[in-house]
Structure formats: C-alpha cells, structure tokens
Design an enzyme around this catalytic site. Structure first.
Site, PDB file in Angstrom:
ATOM      1  N   ASP A  11       0.874  -1.190   0.000  1.00 34.13           N
ATOM      2  CA  ASP A  11       0.000   0.000   0.000  1.00 34.13           C
ATOM      3  C   ASP A  11       0.911   1.240   0.000  1.00 34.13           C
ATOM      4  O   ASP A  11       0.867   2.069   0.891  1.00 34.13           O
ATOM      5  CB  ASP A  11      -0.947  -0.003   1.221  1.00 34.13           C
ATOM      6  CG  ASP A  11      -0.202   0.034   2.538  1.00 34.13           C
ATOM      7  OD1 ASP A  11       0.945  -0.454   2.609  1.00 34.13           O
ATOM      8  OD2 ASP A  11      -0.755   0.583   3.516  1.00 34.13           O
ATOM      9  N   ASP A  16       6.801   1.360   2.293  1.00 38.61           N
ATOM     10  CA  ASP A  16       6.630   0.380   1.214  1.00 38.61           C
ATOM     11  C   ASP A  16       7.575   0.733   0.065  1.00 38.61           C
ATOM     12  O   ASP A  16       8.143  -0.157  -0.574  1.00 38.61           O
ATOM     13  CB  ASP A  16       5.205   0.426   0.667  1.00 38.61           C
ATOM     14  CG  ASP A  16       4.148   0.246   1.719  1.00 38.61           C
ATOM     15  OD1 ASP A  16       3.543  -0.832   1.786  1.00 38.61           O
ATOM     16  OD2 ASP A  16       3.919   1.198   2.482  1.00 38.61           O
ATOM     17  N   HIS A 249       9.239   0.224   8.552  1.00 36.98           N
ATOM     18  CA  HIS A 249       8.683  -1.117   8.789  1.00 36.98           C
ATOM     19  C   HIS A 249       8.853  -2.106   7.634  1.00 36.98           C
ATOM     20  O   HIS A 249       9.410  -3.185   7.784  1.00 36.98           O
ATOM     21  CB  HIS A 249       7.182  -1.012   9.077  1.00 36.98           C
ATOM     22  CG  HIS A 249       6.782   0.050  10.031  1.00 36.98           C
ATOM     23  ND1 HIS A 249       6.959  -0.059  11.382  1.00 36.98           N
ATOM     24  CD2 HIS A 249       6.194   1.267   9.826  1.00 36.98           C
ATOM     25  CE1 HIS A 249       6.485   1.020  11.988  1.00 36.98           C
ATOM     26  NE2 HIS A 249       6.024   1.836  11.065  1.00 36.98           N
ATOM     27  N   ASP A 250       8.292  -1.716   6.480  1.00 35.06           N
ATOM     28  CA  ASP A 250       8.136  -2.690   5.389  1.00 35.06           C
ATOM     29  C   ASP A 250       9.480  -3.163   4.839  1.00 35.06           C
ATOM     30  O   ASP A 250       9.624  -4.315   4.428  1.00 35.06           O
ATOM     31  CB  ASP A 250       7.292  -2.070   4.271  1.00 35.06           C
ATOM     32  CG  ASP A 250       5.875  -1.770   4.735  1.00 35.06           C
ATOM     33  OD1 ASP A 250       5.422  -2.410   5.703  1.00 35.06           O
ATOM     34  OD2 ASP A 250       5.228  -0.896   4.131  1.00 35.06           O
TER      35      ASP A 250
END
Ligand code: BDR
Ligand code: CA
Length: 319
Positions: A11, A16, A249-250
């Site tokens: 997303d 990302d 995070h990703d």
C-alpha cells in the site's frame, strides 16, 4: 540467478517504497510482480506510487497489479478520507515526492493474478504482504488451495507490545481485521510476522538518512526523501526512543528475506481480534502458550538496526 523469487503486496507509502526499492535492486531477489491494496492511501495512489517508485529506479518491467480498494467486510476503515478517488488533488499527501509515472497498472485484477501465478508456479515464490491483508484474504476465499500453494508468507503487521493505530492495534491489521484474521487462520505453511516490536528496534536516524542520500543514486536519494518525511512525522506525532529517527517497517521484511539473522523470532500462535471495541485489530500473540493452539507463525521481536541500515547502504550505493 536470483535466489529468492518474490511478490510484494503493498500500500505504497513511504516505507513500502523503500521496501520495493530494496527488493527490486537486491541481486539475490527476483521481484516478479507487485500487487497493490488500499491502506496508507487510496488504491489509486498506492498503485501510482508503486509504479512511480519502480520506474524511478529503472525497473519499469516489473508488473504492478491493482487489487482491493476497500476492506473485505467493513466499508469505511481505515477512514472515509482514504476512499476518495480524486487523483488530481492530493489533499492528504498520499503521493510520494518523486516524478509521477505515466505507466498504468498491468491489470486491476491483483487477486486473480496472485491465484494464477501460484497455480502455475514451478519454483517457490515468497509472498510478502506489507499493507492491509485484503488481497491475500480474498485470494484465500476465492481459491481454497491458495494457502497450500504459497511456500512462504512474510507479513509486515501486528504488534505485541507496540501498537501504532489504537492503544492495542497496528495499522495494517487494524485496517482490515477480518482479512488479517482469515490469513492467520488459513493454514499457510510458513508464516513470518514482522510486527512493530521488531520494526521499532530498527530505527533509521536522520544522520543515516543523510548518508543514504549522499550515495547520490536514485534509490539513495529517494530513500532520504521518504525516510526524512517519516522522521518528521514521527517527531510530530510519536517520538521514538532515539531522537530524530523513524521505523521503516516494510523494508525490514525484505531485509529479513535475504538475511534471516537480521531479526530474532520465536514461534507462537497468532490470532486477530475482530470484535472488541477497545482491542479491534489487535494481534493476539500467545507468548505464554495459554491458548492450547499450535504456533502458526514465527514472530519477530528484535532486529539488528545497524545491519539493516548497512544493507540499504550497500544495495542503494549501486543504483
Ligand atoms: C504499516 O502501516 C503502514 O502505514 C506502513 O506502510 C506499514 O506497512 C506499519 O504499521
Ligand atoms: Ca505498508
């Protein structure tokens, strides 16, 4: 030949975007396709962002398939504003600060593409969802053998001690709790969950961010832009233990694919709360084996922050 065939379901989103670049540029990864889902932004923006990031680093041959624009069951989560379809204005800062590609999505049938790709796969392909789990849950619902066909699932989502959306829930799981619950219940044979507990152990500082930018490559410069945006927003909303830093995070999921020791895991049973009002979207990690259920996931609780940054430096130095 690349060691890991990979599909990222995302997303996109600043973190990302870093994950996509790390996967697309890492010599041991063959990123065979990208599927998109609503989440950080409406689907139109997450799809356009994914395409633009890949094009920026010269990977326009990687197909991007648009997926689900809304949660499986709920109509309005994460919030009505995410579901506006106007792509001309950007009132919520949902587009990345890079040139917008004119390339269109390869299809708007991500779920069908996932099912057909795994039906026909002759080699193992890791599936890495780093957004709400809607596409994956839809594939499971549509094709009973989907979970069996996927050799490895690496999920960025959930939080045991660390939430970020509500006092008890992480965004990707909270954004579509029914989807997440069904994915954890689907019987995937090899699940790695990379929750906030691990990603918050791999903070990237402003100094490291500047060093990535100083590489002078498209990926290095874009990472500086994206992570600076993250640091600024964390400084404003949720200060981290290390001043002027942010989790990415990703991208940690991609790092963990190529360098498993970058995270520390334990096996537990994970379920998702879909009914509680206070705890909606919480990943219930049975750390003390109280539920009597067999572990269904390896859960990451720690990460090697320095190695994570070094890996990005190495890969982004080249392009
Ligand atoms: C997750 O939520 C999204 O905002 C990020 O892209 C990441 O996948 C972190 O909670
Ligand atoms: Ca994401």
């Amino acid at each position: 030949m690349a060691k890991h065939k990979l599909i990222i379901d995302c997303d996109t989103g600043t973190d990302d975007a870093v994950a996509l670049m790390l996967a697309a540029l890492h010599p041991e990864i063959d990123l065979i396709g990208v599927t998109t889902v609503f989440g950080n932004a409406p689907l139109t923006a997450t799809t356009a962002n994914s395409i633009s990031v890949l094009d920026l680093i010269g990977r326009s041959s990687i197909p991007v398939h648009a997926g689900m624009p809304r949660p499986l069951v709920r109509k309005t989560m994460p919030s009505e504003r995410f579901f506006k379809t106007d792509t001309t204005a950007d009132p919520h800062g949902t587009y990345l600060d890079i040139p917008r590609s004119s390339r269109q999505a390869t299809s708007n049938r991500a779920v069908d593409w996932l099912i057909e790709t795994y039906r026909n796969a002759t080699e193992p392909i890791t599936l890495m969802p780093i957004g709400p789990l809607t596409n994956i849950a839809a594939a499971v619902a549509q094709e009973p053998k989907f979970a069996e066909w996927v050799p490895r699932l690496i999920i960025m989502g959930g939080g045991h001690e660390v939430p970020n959306m509500t006092p008890s829930a992480e965004f990707n799981v909270w954004a579509d709790p029914e989807a997440a619950a069904s994915v954890f219940e689907a019987g995937f044979k090899d699940v790695l969950m990379v929750p906030l507990d691990a990603t918050h152990r791999a903070l990237v500082t402003a100094e490291q961010c500047a060093a990535l930018g100083a590489l002078g490559t498209p990926a290095g410069k874009a990472t500086e832009t994206f992570v600076t945006r993250r640091i600024n927003s964390y400084e404003e909303m949720q200060k981290m233990d290390i001043p002027n830093s942010a989790p990415v995070h990703d991208a940690l999921c991609v790092a963990a694919l190529v360098e498993p020791d970058i995270i520390t895991t334990r096996r537990h049973h994970v379920a998702v709360e879909t009914t509680g009002t206070l705890t909606l979207g919480r990943t219930v990690v049975d750390t003390h084996f109280r539920g009597g259920k067999e572990p269904n996931a390896a859960v990451a609780f720690d990460a090697n922050a320095q190695r994570f940054v070094d890996l990005m430096m190495e890969i982004f130095a080249k392009s």
